[in-house]
Design a protein around this motif. Structure first.
Motif, short mmCIF file in Angstrom:
data_model
loop_
_atom_site.label_atom_id
_atom_site.label_comp_id
_atom_site.label_asym_id
_atom_site.label_seq_id
_atom_site.Cartn_x
_atom_site.Cartn_y
_atom_site.Cartn_z
N TYR A 422 0.94 -1.21 -0.16
CA TYR A 422 0.05 0.13 0.01
C TYR A 422 0.99 1.45 -0.04
O TYR A 422 1.69 1.25 0.83
N CYS A 423 0.39 2.04 -0.78
CA CYS A 423 1.14 3.61 -0.93
C CYS A 423 0.37 4.83 -0.69
O CYS A 423 0.87 5.81 -0.85
N GLY A 424 -0.90 4.29 -0.16
CA GLY A 424 -1.78 5.67 0.16
C GLY A 424 -2.91 5.81 -0.88
O GLY A 424 -2.99 5.09 -1.96
N ARG A 425 -3.76 6.70 -0.78
CA ARG A 425 -4.77 7.13 -1.86
C ARG A 425 -4.35 7.85 -3.03
O ARG A 425 -3.34 8.52 -2.78
N THR A 426 -5.00 7.91 -3.81
CA THR A 426 -4.47 8.68 -5.16
C THR A 426 -4.35 9.84 -5.02
O THR A 426 -3.56 10.64 -5.77
N ASP A 427 -5.23 10.64 -4.20
CA ASP A 427 -4.89 12.23 -3.87
C ASP A 427 -4.26 12.32 -2.67
O ASP A 427 -4.05 13.36 -2.14
N ASP A 428 -3.48 11.36 -2.02
CA ASP A 428 -2.53 11.49 -1.01
C ASP A 428 -0.97 11.60 -1.48
O ASP A 428 -0.37 12.10 -0.48
N MET A 429 -0.68 10.78 -2.47
CA MET A 429 0.65 10.60 -2.85
C MET A 429 1.10 11.89 -3.29
O MET A 429 0.32 13.11 -3.86
N PHE A 430 2.50 12.40 -3.16
CA PHE A 430 3.07 13.50 -3.72
C PHE A 430 4.56 13.28 -3.83
O PHE A 430 4.94 12.33 -3.22
N LYS A 431 5.06 14.22 -4.75
CA LYS A 431 6.62 14.09 -4.93
C LYS A 431 7.32 14.97 -4.19
O LYS A 431 7.26 16.14 -3.87
N VAL A 432 8.56 14.35 -3.54
CA VAL A 432 9.62 15.29 -3.09
C VAL A 432 10.89 15.05 -3.84
O VAL A 432 11.18 13.90 -4.10
N SER A 433 11.42 16.27 -4.06
CA SER A 433 12.77 16.22 -5.18
C SER A 433 12.55 15.25 -6.08
O SER A 433 13.44 14.54 -6.74
N HIS A 449 8.69 3.55 15.82
CA HIS A 449 9.44 4.01 16.72
C HIS A 449 8.46 3.87 18.18
O HIS A 449 7.51 4.06 18.28
N GLU A 450 9.23 3.75 19.36
CA GLU A 450 8.65 3.37 20.57
C GLU A 450 7.69 4.35 21.25
O GLU A 450 6.78 4.13 21.75
N ALA A 451 8.00 5.70 20.84
CA ALA A 451 7.36 6.87 21.36
C ALA A 451 5.78 7.34 20.58
O ALA A 451 5.22 7.84 21.19
N VAL A 452 5.83 6.58 19.22
CA VAL A 452 4.62 6.96 18.65
C VAL A 452 3.52 6.01 18.70
O VAL A 452 3.93 4.53 18.32
N LEU A 453 2.46 6.27 18.93
CA LEU A 453 1.14 5.40 18.97
C LEU A 453 0.55 5.37 17.64
O LEU A 453 0.33 4.48 17.17
N GLU A 454 0.36 6.52 16.93
CA GLU A 454 0.00 6.65 15.59
C GLU A 454 0.29 7.90 14.87
O GLU A 454 0.74 8.93 15.54
N ALA A 455 0.38 7.92 13.80
CA ALA A 455 0.80 9.17 12.73
C ALA A 455 0.16 9.03 11.58
O ALA A 455 -0.64 7.97 11.04
N ALA A 456 -0.09 10.45 11.07
CA ALA A 456 -0.63 10.71 9.67
C ALA A 456 0.15 11.65 8.98
O ALA A 456 0.77 12.64 9.70
N VAL A 457 0.29 11.56 7.82
CA VAL A 457 1.15 12.38 7.13
C VAL A 457 0.64 13.13 5.58
O VAL A 457 -0.19 12.29 4.96
N ILE A 458 0.79 14.22 5.59
CA ILE A 458 0.31 14.86 4.30
C ILE A 458 1.57 15.66 3.65
O ILE A 458 2.35 15.70 4.30
N GLY A 459 1.30 16.15 2.30
CA GLY A 459 2.18 17.07 1.84
C GLY A 459 1.90 18.46 2.05
O GLY A 459 0.74 18.94 2.08
N LYS A 460 2.95 19.34 2.38
CA LYS A 460 2.80 20.81 2.59
C LYS A 460 3.72 21.35 2.02
O LYS A 460 5.02 21.12 1.78
#
Length: 532
Positions: A422-433, A449-460
């Protein structure tokens, strides 16, 4: 055989899922149990027949829409299968919506009647005048005050669910429906905008049960099933109704929210053998001090996850502590249930596994051309459980339902061994460099990482107008959001996922916005950024 099931012929879904089980001697076996009551297969047959007769008596006609706004109790299967039995199109509603959202769905569907738990029905009172097609309200567990609130609207009949069941005849009755006839609608969760009504036919539940429930999960008559995912959406409906009913198994229902405390209570008391959840819940259970072998059930033999991708560290940690595997898979409202999944004896954490036998999958580029292994594209699928299309959404139907193939909107690549990643939704993918970045890949790295319960990432956009990853993180108990930890997490992602993929911004939150199915609503995160 599945091929026989899919031939156009007189057929009603209750035939295989209820009546056949009674005919083979399971009338006294418990089909459903909640915190207060139990329902045998014989009682389910009698009560669904009584409700089907009662619906006819109150003026419901075949193919009209019957909405359900019910908690997961033994009343739900009676109302759902009673409507299906009567040839009425049943429409389960998410119990977590607002009055405005209910107004939209009930108006869009043109529902003629609704069965609602009394406490949930109160949300509907302010919008009744905007629903002229809603002729009948059937209340479950209502007081005189609750009934009076609805009785005041002209042209709307109010009934008590228990009274209708008592009046309806339990004589076995099934409307003369066809296998290709629409039996129920499932509205999408609206993770990317307005919900859409997906139309499913009578053969869909049994087809899903045979393909995923029996052939992959291996569900048996002696299983006790517990799905924390609710009946009002397709994942929960398959887990807790189609799969167990198809083999005569027992389902445990939880009316309230599946908090870790509530889940552990069900696991201890009912000792299920199969547990269905979502990644967020598995993470919450692991973080709870009650977590132990079998998650409290000494009979637990298998767990299943869907709704969003399961990070490999989470699945491996669950197996190590609970002692059983989690089969991560993906389905959709459009396909009703899971069509791609890890399978017993063929499980690879960090992937979504391989196609469920009976489904065909391929990955295509932006011109809908099939691409090879290792290339990222959109996942498309075809199979027996595909919906007919969206109600009154021709343009969106044409984009998603392309002949036999369903465009899922999910980005994937297939490795050389045939596992899908899985690589995300079609409208969630983005390019970096200039290189594609999958939000899920960065999220998985953070979650490891042991400190993280959950995470979400977007492009900004950064100050130069270039897109870079931004992470929203919920920390585990005992960890503080300081500059040192944030820098540690950035380095961790660089090492796990790649130096260009690390989050340039990390926003620590107490929770993340989700749909009722547990999917992260990244569009809301993007809205937060736009407002900021």
């Amino acid at each position: 055989m599945l091929e026989d099931l899919l031939q156009r012929r007189p057929y009603n879904a209750v035939t295989d899922l209820i009546d056949a089980q009674v005919a083979r001697g399971l009338a006294e076996k418990i089909a459903f149990a909640d915190a207060d009551r139990a329902l045998t297969y014989g009682q389910l047959q009698a009560k669904s027949c009584a409700f089907a007769h009662a619906l006819q008596e109150v003026g419901m006609r075949p193919e009209e829409r019957l909405a359900l706004l019910l908690y997961d109790s033994v009343d739900f299967p009676v109302a759902f299968w009673g409507g299906v039995r009567a040839g009425i199109v049943v429409l389960p509603l998410n119990t977590l919506l607002t009055a405005e959202q209910y107004a939209y769905i009930l108006g869009d569907s043109r529902a003629a009647a609704i069965v609602a738990s009394a406490s949930l029905a109160r949300t509907l009172v302010p919008i009744l005048d905007r629903l002229p097609r809603l002729r009948t309200v059937i209340l479950v567990g209502a007081s005189a005050t609750d009934k009076a609130a609805f009785a005041g609207r002209q042209g709307c009949d109010v009934h008590d669910f228990a009274d209708l069941l008592a009046r309806g005849s339990p004589s076995v009755f099934t409307a003369p429906t066809l296998s290709d006839e629409v039996a129920f609608w499932m509205y999408t969760s609206g993770s990317t905008g307005e919900p859409k009504g997906v139309k499913h036919v009578h053969t869909t539940p049994m087809a899903a049960a045979r393909l995923m429930g029996q052939h992959v999960i291996g569900i048996r008559e002696d299983d006790v099933v517990f799905s924390a995912a609710k009946l009002f959406f397709s994942y929960g409906m398959g887990n807790a109704m189609a799969f167990p009913l198809s083999v005569g198994a027992t389902t445990v229902l939880l009316p309230q929210r599946p908090t870790p405390e509530a889940v552990f209570e069900v696991m201890r008391v009912h000792r299920p053998t199969i547990f269905f959840g979502v990644p967020t819940l598995f993470a919450s259970l692991l973080a709870h001090n009650e977590m132990s072998r079998g998650a409290g059930s000494d009979r637990l033999r298998l767990c299943v996850s869907a709704g969003e991708a399961l990070p490999a560290p989470l699945g491996e940690r669950w197996r190590a502590i609970a002692g059983v595997d989690v089969l991560d898979g993906i389905g959709s409202t459009e396909m009703f249930q899971t069509f791609l999944s890890n399978q017993p004896g063929d499980l690879r954490y960090g992937t979504t596994g391989k196609p469920v036998p009976g489904y065909d999958l391929k990955i295509v580029d932006e011109q809908s051309r099939e691409i090879g292994d290792g290339e990222i594209g959109e996942l498309v699928v075809r199979g027996a459980t595909a919906g007919e299309g969206y109600w009154n959404q021709r343009v969106k139907s044409r984009r998603t339902f392309a002949g036999e193939w369903i465009f899922t909107g999910d980005k994937y690549f297939r490795d050389t061994e045939g596992y899908f990643h899985y690589c995300g939704r079609t409208d969630d993918m983005f390019k970096v460099s200039g290189m594609w970045v999958s939000p899920f890949e960065v999220e998985a790295a953070l979650a490891s990482h042991e400190a993280v319960l959950e995470a979400a990432v977007i492009g900004k956009e950064d100050a130069d107008g270039l897109i870079k990853p931004k992470a929203f993180i919920v920390l585990r108990n005992g960890y503080a959001a300081d500059a040192r930890l944030i820098e540690t997490l950035r380095v961790h992602v660089k090492q796990c996922a790649g130096p260009w993929k690390y989050p340039r911004w990390i926003d620590i939150r107490t929770d993340l916005p989700r749909t009722a199915t547990g999917k992260i609503q990244r569009f809301k995160l993007r809205e937060w950024e736009a407002q900021a």
